[in-house]
Scaffold this motif. Sequence first.
Motif, PDB file in Angstrom:
ATOM      1  N   THR A 188      -6.283 -28.486  30.919  1.00 25.93           N
ATOM      2  CA  THR A 188      -6.280 -27.064  30.543  1.00 25.93           C
ATOM      3  C   THR A 188      -4.909 -26.445  30.765  1.00 25.93           C
ATOM      4  N   LEU A 189      -4.268 -26.744  31.889  1.00 26.55           N
ATOM      5  CA  LEU A 189      -2.954 -26.161  32.202  1.00 26.55           C
ATOM      6  C   LEU A 189      -1.905 -26.539  31.162  1.00 26.55           C
ATOM      7  N   MET A 190      -2.064 -27.697  30.532  1.00 24.15           N
ATOM      8  CA  MET A 190      -1.020 -28.164  29.617  1.00 24.15           C
ATOM      9  C   MET A 190      -0.894 -27.270  28.382  1.00 24.15           C
ATOM     10  N   TYR A 191      -1.899 -26.396  28.127  1.00 21.72           N
ATOM     11  CA  TYR A 191      -1.809 -25.498  26.987  1.00 21.72           C
ATOM     12  C   TYR A 191      -0.995 -24.238  27.294  1.00 21.72           C
ATOM     13  N   PHE A 192      -0.632 -24.013  28.588  1.00 23.23           N
ATOM     14  CA  PHE A 192       0.088 -22.814  28.983  1.00 23.23           C
ATOM     15  C   PHE A 192       1.563 -23.135  29.193  1.00 23.23           C
ATOM     16  N   ASN A 193       2.391 -22.087  29.087  1.00 22.91           N
ATOM     17  CA  ASN A 193       3.811 -22.295  29.357  1.00 22.91           C
ATOM     18  C   ASN A 193       4.051 -22.363  30.869  1.00 22.91           C
ATOM     19  N   THR A 194       5.300 -22.670  31.250  1.00 20.53           N
ATOM     20  CA  THR A 194       5.610 -22.927  32.657  1.00 20.53           C
ATOM     21  C   THR A 194       5.331 -21.720  33.533  1.00 20.53           C
ATOM     22  N   GLU A 195       5.706 -20.534  33.066  1.00 15.55           N
ATOM     23  CA  GLU A 195       5.510 -19.308  33.866  1.00 15.55           C
ATOM     24  C   GLU A 195       4.032 -19.047  34.116  1.00 15.55           C
ATOM     25  N   THR A 196       3.211 -19.192  33.067  1.00 16.57           N
ATOM     26  CA  THR A 196       1.776 -18.951  33.214  1.00 16.57           C
ATOM     27  C   THR A 196       1.128 -20.027  34.080  1.00 16.57           C
TER      28      THR A 196
END
Length: 629
Positions: free
Chosen positions: A214-222
């Motif tokens: 799931t985290l891989m869909y967000f950018n680094t900051e998010t």
Amino acid sequence: MESTDPYFEALLVYLKESRGFDFTGYKRSSLTRRVNRRMGQVGIGDYQEYHDYLQVHPGEFTALFNTILINLTGFFRDAEAWEYLRHEVLETLVANKPADSVIRVWTAGCASGEEAYTLAMALAEILGPEAFRDRVKIYATDVDEEQLNEARQATYTERDVKAVPPELVKRYFEASAQRYTFRQDLRRSVIFGRNDLVQDAPISRIDLLTCRNTLMYFNTETQARILGRFHFALADGGVLFLGKAEMLLSHGSLFTPIDLKRRVFRRVPRLTSTPGAIFVEPPQPSTTPGTGLDRLRNEAFAASPPAQLVLTSDGLVALPNRQMEKLFGLTSRDVGRPFRDLDLSYRPVELRSYIEQAQVERRTLRVTDVEYQRGGDTTNLEVQISPLSDGDGSLLGVNLVFHDVTAARKLQEDLEHANQQLESAYEELQSTVEELETTNEELHSTVEELETTNEELQSTNEELETMNEELQSTNDELQSINDQLRINTAKLDEANGFLEAVLTSLRAGVAVVDQDLRIRVWNRRAEDLWGLRSGEVVGQHFLNLDIGLPFEKLRVPLRAALGPGGEVGEATVDAVNRRGRPVIVRVACTPLAPLDGAVSGGVIIAMETDESAVARKAVDDDLSPDGAR
């Protein structure tokens, strides 16, 4: 920050404001690819135009969100990692917890629920069904309400449960009509609810938190912001279980790897000072007057160094101390006012939801990283919200403590500055390390992109397989219908041929008419008698034909045959045949009644009488060369 089309960013803001889905933290490469894919499906190539299309077609939101949120999951996905989690993490967790304590698990991004029920089976295998029901709470959350509704049903196809070992399917699922439903008694321990990892408050005191792919869909900051919330959610010693494309290389201060290969991490404790109790109940000697003790307590509270505010159970301001007056300007005139009417309830941080949560859960909450602007200066605060209970457990009110952590923050900044100066002494080495880290980040990003693409391809393959199965089923149905049509056509041709043979064999002229006297059938004998072919008369009004019949004498029998009673009528009339010779014709009109009994037309049968045949022979003899002598 990734650079994108400003109209695309405006589209994301519209989705957040209109539907509450915040995709601004998602990686732009994969996000734009999915939005463009949906735009292509509806035939739109411009973000502004698609923005307008969403405003006019509210139903398009569902299709767009289903495209963005792939929701690809499965039971025991990455079986080796699940096997490690059960034997090395869950069994240790159960062994270390007191026998009467609750085991709290949170699966974030649960999609259609397979991961939550996988955790339920793993824990039930360790604890046994009865202890599982008494001790385990599994919170499964997602932002997609449609997927959550599907997960709550706990019903899956045979293909969905293919990855579940047969013995577990037998123990934990009930089969019915090729569908498999998770056991109802264990299902009650799995609680589904909507939670946006970017916006909503996390669930707390969690022993195991799973958030896979799931985290891989967000950018680094998010990602960093979400991981901070995960750190807050986990209890001391809590475990975080991620997907195989997520490594947490840059978050060593929050989580330390237990097994990096299988993406299992443990929460790193955060060292914070614990503020002392605000109200202390000292022993009350009988020689101390009550009023003096009350004044002492009030003065101690008023002089307390941190700013404190006490609210009643119904949300009214009860007691601010001096530091509260100094910091936020609250005075005795505010006592009795509803807290929600004060600016402090939402500025510098929204406190109303935290107060409500503390009252409901009866536990202390902390709100960190609060910045308060005062007179051009910035004060860093940490807010502690504690419910105040009576001896019988009833709620008396809530106590808010505002800790000024500006000095600690300044010390932390000074320490960071000193570390930067120390790092400058190793500039050359640091440069090499940074280059290696940059390369590693790029490789990690590439792995995440490949994993995302793989997820999308797998989702597309499953959709194509489903479509192929549906098309094959439709083709089989069409083939069956075609076979039946051929059989029916053959039977109809046979029946038509038989009817044609019967009508041709009759010596009388037969005409079948409907209620409006329009001809439907005209047999061969009628063609010979009146000289008109079937193709010339079918569809014509019987009484409009010029065939030498005196129709005025046929109206009575026709009316009798076509009337409600459907009576048979006959008449013998003088007529002229197709050769122009006079004939005597006997005409019978019978009703045409189908199975339901209603008259739908009539059958007109015309046959030359014997007298007509004798008279025609005499005329033929007179006109022959022998007869003309």
